[in-house]
Design an enzyme around this catalytic site. Structure first.
Site, PDB file in Angstrom:
ATOM      1  N   CYS A   1      34.371  40.276  53.800  1.00 31.90           N
ATOM      2  CA  CYS A   1      33.098  40.433  53.092  1.00 31.90           C
ATOM      3  C   CYS A   1      33.256  41.008  51.679  1.00 31.90           C
ATOM      4  O   CYS A   1      32.606  40.555  50.733  1.00 31.90           O
ATOM      5  CB  CYS A   1      32.149  41.313  53.906  1.00 31.90           C
ATOM      6  SG  CYS A   1      32.970  42.620  54.846  1.00 31.90           S
TER       7      CYS A   1
ATOM      8  N   HIS B   1      27.255  45.858  50.928  1.00 32.11           N
ATOM      9  CA  HIS B   1      28.446  46.452  50.302  1.00 32.11           C
ATOM     10  C   HIS B   1      28.234  46.471  48.785  1.00 32.11           C
ATOM     11  O   HIS B   1      27.718  45.515  48.208  1.00 32.11           O
ATOM     12  CB  HIS B   1      29.687  45.595  50.573  1.00 32.11           C
ATOM     13  CG  HIS B   1      30.213  45.653  51.985  1.00 32.11           C
ATOM     14  ND1 HIS B   1      29.674  46.427  52.972  1.00 32.11           N
ATOM     15  CD2 HIS B   1      31.283  45.014  52.538  1.00 32.11           C
ATOM     16  CE1 HIS B   1      30.380  46.262  54.093  1.00 32.11           C
ATOM     17  NE2 HIS B   1      31.349  45.399  53.860  1.00 32.11           N
TER      18      HIS B   1
HETATM   19  O1  L14 Z   1      38.169  41.537  57.997  1.00 37.42           O
HETATM   20  O2  L14 Z   1      34.898  47.418  58.952  1.00 37.42           O
HETATM   21  O3  L14 Z   1      36.280  40.472  57.947  1.00 37.42           O
HETATM   22  O4  L14 Z   1      33.762  46.827  57.213  1.00 37.42           O
HETATM   23  C1  L14 Z   1      35.190  42.966  57.560  1.00 37.42           C
HETATM   24  C2  L14 Z   1      34.478  44.252  57.712  1.00 37.42           C
HETATM   25  C3  L14 Z   1      37.012  43.813  59.062  1.00 37.42           C
HETATM   26  C4  L14 Z   1      36.248  45.106  59.188  1.00 37.42           C
HETATM   27  C5  L14 Z   1      36.948  41.485  58.185  1.00 37.42           C
HETATM   28  C6  L14 Z   1      34.629  46.620  58.051  1.00 37.42           C
HETATM   29  C7  L14 Z   1      36.136  42.665  58.682  1.00 37.42           C
HETATM   30  C8  L14 Z   1      35.430  45.362  57.950  1.00 37.42           C
END
Ligand code: L14
Ligand code: 25A
Length: 342
Positions: free
Chosen positions: A129, A249
């Site tokens: 993300c 985010h």
């Molecule tokens: O790799 O904890 O797509 O915010 C993205 C969010 C892994 C965890 C990924 C988090 C996830 C991450």
């Protein structure tokens, strides 16, 4: 019109729920929707287009007859079940870190490298993300000026770690206010033993720590950016920080462009790029914030300003809904691009 049987693995999760909502909103041409999750949720129902559909356990046989399978149940589930779905003829769009750096797997943000989809051999990966929103904002700058150095600090919402993390933040806020003992189970990383409060706190760790001193989340941003732009010369340095925000985010980005630029032109380039909304006027207090982008599918950019010291460098702020453009929306845009070739 051709219609498709679509499976959603992790259908009851934070991302899966948005995928299902969004498939209905975008009127994706669905013949059958098959929501899959763990045994815990099998038998529950979800609502799709006003219809109740029973959640099934995600087992290999559940992929019989599936055309497109969208995975959002964590890396270990994808490793186990994505090959089973492919074996049965499905194209997998995977939201986890399991296959992103596999040379046979395209890593796609449609605004940036849609053409990579054609090279798939059954699996297409959705980037992290934090990477997605950054590369969308960087793409018009890459096209116009080029760059090779990016320094980013993220401010990541808890929903990135799933539903349990969202519930944990809410419970901790309540416990703090009541002077009760804080529940500590998920943050910063659910599968590690040590936990810290995220309510009224900031934690400089997203995902596990690595031997080089960075976290896995930070290294995902580095490697995925090189792969998406198909340019190993881009040098990214990332610091990923968890903040007590449910959804959305935010990132502070510093980029050294290859040539001098006009700030107004940069604003226009960004504003005219599909998928970007510019909200930028500090004197009028206009800038994007996570609370306001929740539920929106675009990438929001503000605080665009010239660096004070490096003549070709730019600083900006970029915010997006991590469950939408950071996950569900991007995955469905990939699916739409995929079927547009049929
Ligand atoms: O790799 O904890 O797509 O915010 C993205 C969010 C892994 C965890 C990924 C988090 C996830 C991450
Ligand atoms: O393993 P990893 O890599 O560390 O990552 C695991 C985490 O990554 C999240 C995922 O989110 C999971 O927590 N995730 C994956 N991709 C992501 C992405 N791109 C991502 N997060 C952000 N961006 P999650 O926790 O929200 O959802 C998990 C989903 O996976 C299903 N699942 C789990 N184990 C499985 C499995 N599916 C098949 N086989 C397995 N072995 C999981 O189903 C869920 O759909 P479930 O039945 O185990 O979970 C339902 C439970 O979720 C809680 N819940 C659901 N909705 C809500 C809710 N809680 C509060 N409010 C809600 N609205 C319930 O507790 C329910 O029991």
């Amino acid at each position: 019109m051709k219609t498709y049987t679509v499976a959603v693995v992790g259908a009851t999760g934070a991302v899966g729920e948005q995928i299902i909502k969004f498939l209905a909103e975008r009127k994706f041409p669905i013949k059958e929707l098959r929501p899959l999750a763990s045994k815990r949720s099998a038998g529950n129902t979800i609502l799709f287009n006003g219809e109740e559909i029973v959640v099934q356990e995600a087992v290999p046989e559940a992929f019989e007859g599936v055309d497109i399978a969208l995975f959002s149940a964590g890396g270990s589930i994808s490793e186990k079940l994505a090959p089973e779905a492919v074996k049965r003829g499905a194209v997998v769009i995977d939201n986890t870190n399991a296959f992103r750096m596999d040379p046979d797997v395209p890593l796609v943000v449609p605004e940036v490298n849609k053409e990579a989809i054609r090279q798939h051999k059954g699996i297409i990966a959705n980037p992290n993300c934090s990477t997605i929103q950054m590369v969308v904002a960087l793409k018009p700058l890459y096209e116009r000026y080029g760059f090779d150095r990016v320094v980013v600090t993220t401010f990541q919402a808890v929903s990135g770690s799933g539903w349990q993390a969202v519930v944990e933040l809410e419970d901790q806020v309540r416990a703090s206010v009541n002077n009760d003992q804080l529940p500590l189970k998920v943050m910063p990383v659910g599968k590690l033993d040590k936990h810290y409060p995220i309510a009224f706190n900031v934690i400089p760790q997203c995902d596990v720590g690595l031997e080089n001193g960075y976290t896995l989340e930070e290294m995902k941003m580095v490697r995925e950016t090189n792969k998406i732009f198909a340019d190993d010369k881009i040098q990214v340095t990332a610091t990923c920080v968890r903040v007590p925000v449910y959804r959305g985010h935010s990132e502070s980005v510093y980029v050294e462009l290859k040539e001098d630029f006009d700030l107004e032109e940069v604003r226009e380039l960004l504003a005219n790029f599909p998928g970007i909304v510019v909200q930028d006027n500090i004197q009028e207090q206009v800038y994007p914030m996570p609370n306001e982008v929740t539920g929106q599918t675009e990438v929001y950019v503000g605080r665009i300003r010239r660096d004070l010291h490096h003549s070709h460098a730019l600083n900006f702020w970029v915010v997006a809904d991590n469950l939408l453009k950071g996950a569900a929306t991007n995955a469905i845009q990939i699916a739409e691009a995929l079927i547009s070739e049929d």
